[in-house]
Design an enzyme around this catalytic site. Structure first.
Site, mmCIF file in Angstrom:
data_model
loop_
_atom_site.group_PDB
_atom_site.id
_atom_site.type_symbol
_atom_site.label_atom_id
_atom_site.label_comp_id
_atom_site.label_asym_id
_atom_site.label_seq_id
_atom_site.Cartn_x
_atom_site.Cartn_y
_atom_site.Cartn_z
ATOM 1 N N GLU A 1 0.868 -1.175 0.000
ATOM 2 C CA GLU A 1 0.000 0.000 0.000
ATOM 3 C C GLU A 1 0.905 1.224 0.000
ATOM 4 O O GLU A 1 1.707 1.413 0.915
ATOM 5 C CB GLU A 1 -0.930 0.013 1.214
ATOM 6 C CG GLU A 1 -2.100 -0.948 1.079
ATOM 7 C CD GLU A 1 -3.128 -0.799 2.196
ATOM 8 O OE1 GLU A 1 -2.902 0.005 3.124
ATOM 9 O OE2 GLU A 1 -4.144 -1.503 2.146
ATOM 10 N N ASP B 1 -5.760 9.766 9.294
ATOM 11 C CA ASP B 1 -4.447 9.342 9.748
ATOM 12 C C ASP B 1 -4.059 10.014 11.054
ATOM 13 O O ASP B 1 -4.361 11.179 11.289
ATOM 14 C CB ASP B 1 -3.392 9.655 8.678
ATOM 15 C CG ASP B 1 -3.592 8.823 7.437
ATOM 16 O OD1 ASP B 1 -3.712 7.592 7.589
ATOM 17 O OD2 ASP B 1 -3.656 9.386 6.328
#
Length: 268
Positions: A49, A60
């Site tokens: 990824e 995040d």
């Protein structure tokens, strides 16, 4: 057959689970991203990824936010991320690459243009964090039209309706976020994940990867016992963050290889 599907079928035949590490493209700089990608493969990655840095990465936590900031400060862009994949494909035609990012850079390029460019670069799947599945029909169609897999997140809070909808439009694998928070946050409750995964598997035959909160081989082994893939991101970014340019690849390789050993403790 897509590279992602091929990878999972191979692993299934071997009785093994997938390891999917995450790094942010351009962190700590563009020159080190390509060596890091190859290092991940050498250490046992089945899928990579590759994060597309964005100025407001709302899903995040601080670790990956800092990685995005470092990458953007050094001039990383979506087009440059695609060029990194082109370079990676010159020597690795087997390992699937999934781009993970946010809608804004993709929409700035144009969805159809992005899909064509990503496919041409050698991207295998795309996960756009802030595309709600219910509003992602055009995204999913554009990815599939170019032979790529649209990948979606599911969370502990996902309703049965959302799980069913993702099952209809996703391909490649489904990414189950094990914590209802941002990346790198909280303590992972493996038992809670184990209770949730059967509800997802009732709706889809796609492999289910689990991420958020996996920091070591022991936890990876426990997740590998219940999921099809183990996704590790923040812990790898931390290793990059505290390394020098000279030591980053070796340190990341040691970490990921150790997690790989944990994943391989589990046999199907």
């Amino acid at each position: 057959m897509s590279r992602i599907k091929s990878a999972f079928e191979r692993l299934n035949g071997e009785g093994r689970k997938a390891l999917i590490p995450f790094i942010t493209a351009g962190d700590p700089d563009a020159a080190l991203t390509l060596p890091l990608m190859h290092t991940l493969v050498e250490a046992g990655a089945d899928v990579i990824e590759l994060g597309v840095p964005f100025s407001d990465p709302m899903a995040d936590g601080p670790t990956i936010q800092r990685a995005s900031e470092r990458a953007l400060a050094r001039g990383m862009t979506l087009r440059k991320v695609l060029q990194l994949v082109v370079e990676f494909r010159k020597t690795d035609g087997k390992t699937p690459v999934v781009l993970m990012g946010y809608a804004n850079p993709v929409e700035a390029m144009g969805l159809e243009k992005f899909a064509a460019a990503a496919a041409q670069a050698g991207v295998d799947g795309v996960l756009i964090v802030d595309y709600p599945p219910e509003e992602a029909a055009a995204f999913g169609a554009a990815m599939k039209a170019q032979g790529m897999d649209p990948i979606f997140l599911l969370a502990p809070t996902s309703s049965a309706e959302r799980i069913a909808h993702v099952a209809e439009i996703a391909s490649g694998y489904v990414y189950y976020v094990s914590l209802a928070g941002v990346t790198g946050s909280g303590a992972l409750n493996v038992e809670a994940v184990a209770e949730r995964l059967p509800l997802i598997r009732e709706k889809t035959g796609l492999p289910v990867g689990v991420g958020f909160g996996i920091r070591d081989a022991a936890t990876a082994a426990r997740i590998a016992g219940i999921a099809d893939a183990v996704v590790v991101g923040s812990r790898i970014i931390e290793e990059i963050e505290k390394s020098t340019a000279e030591t980053a690849c070796a340190n990341v390789k040691a970490l990921v290889a150790d997690i790989r050993r944990g994943v391989d403790e589990v046999k199907k």
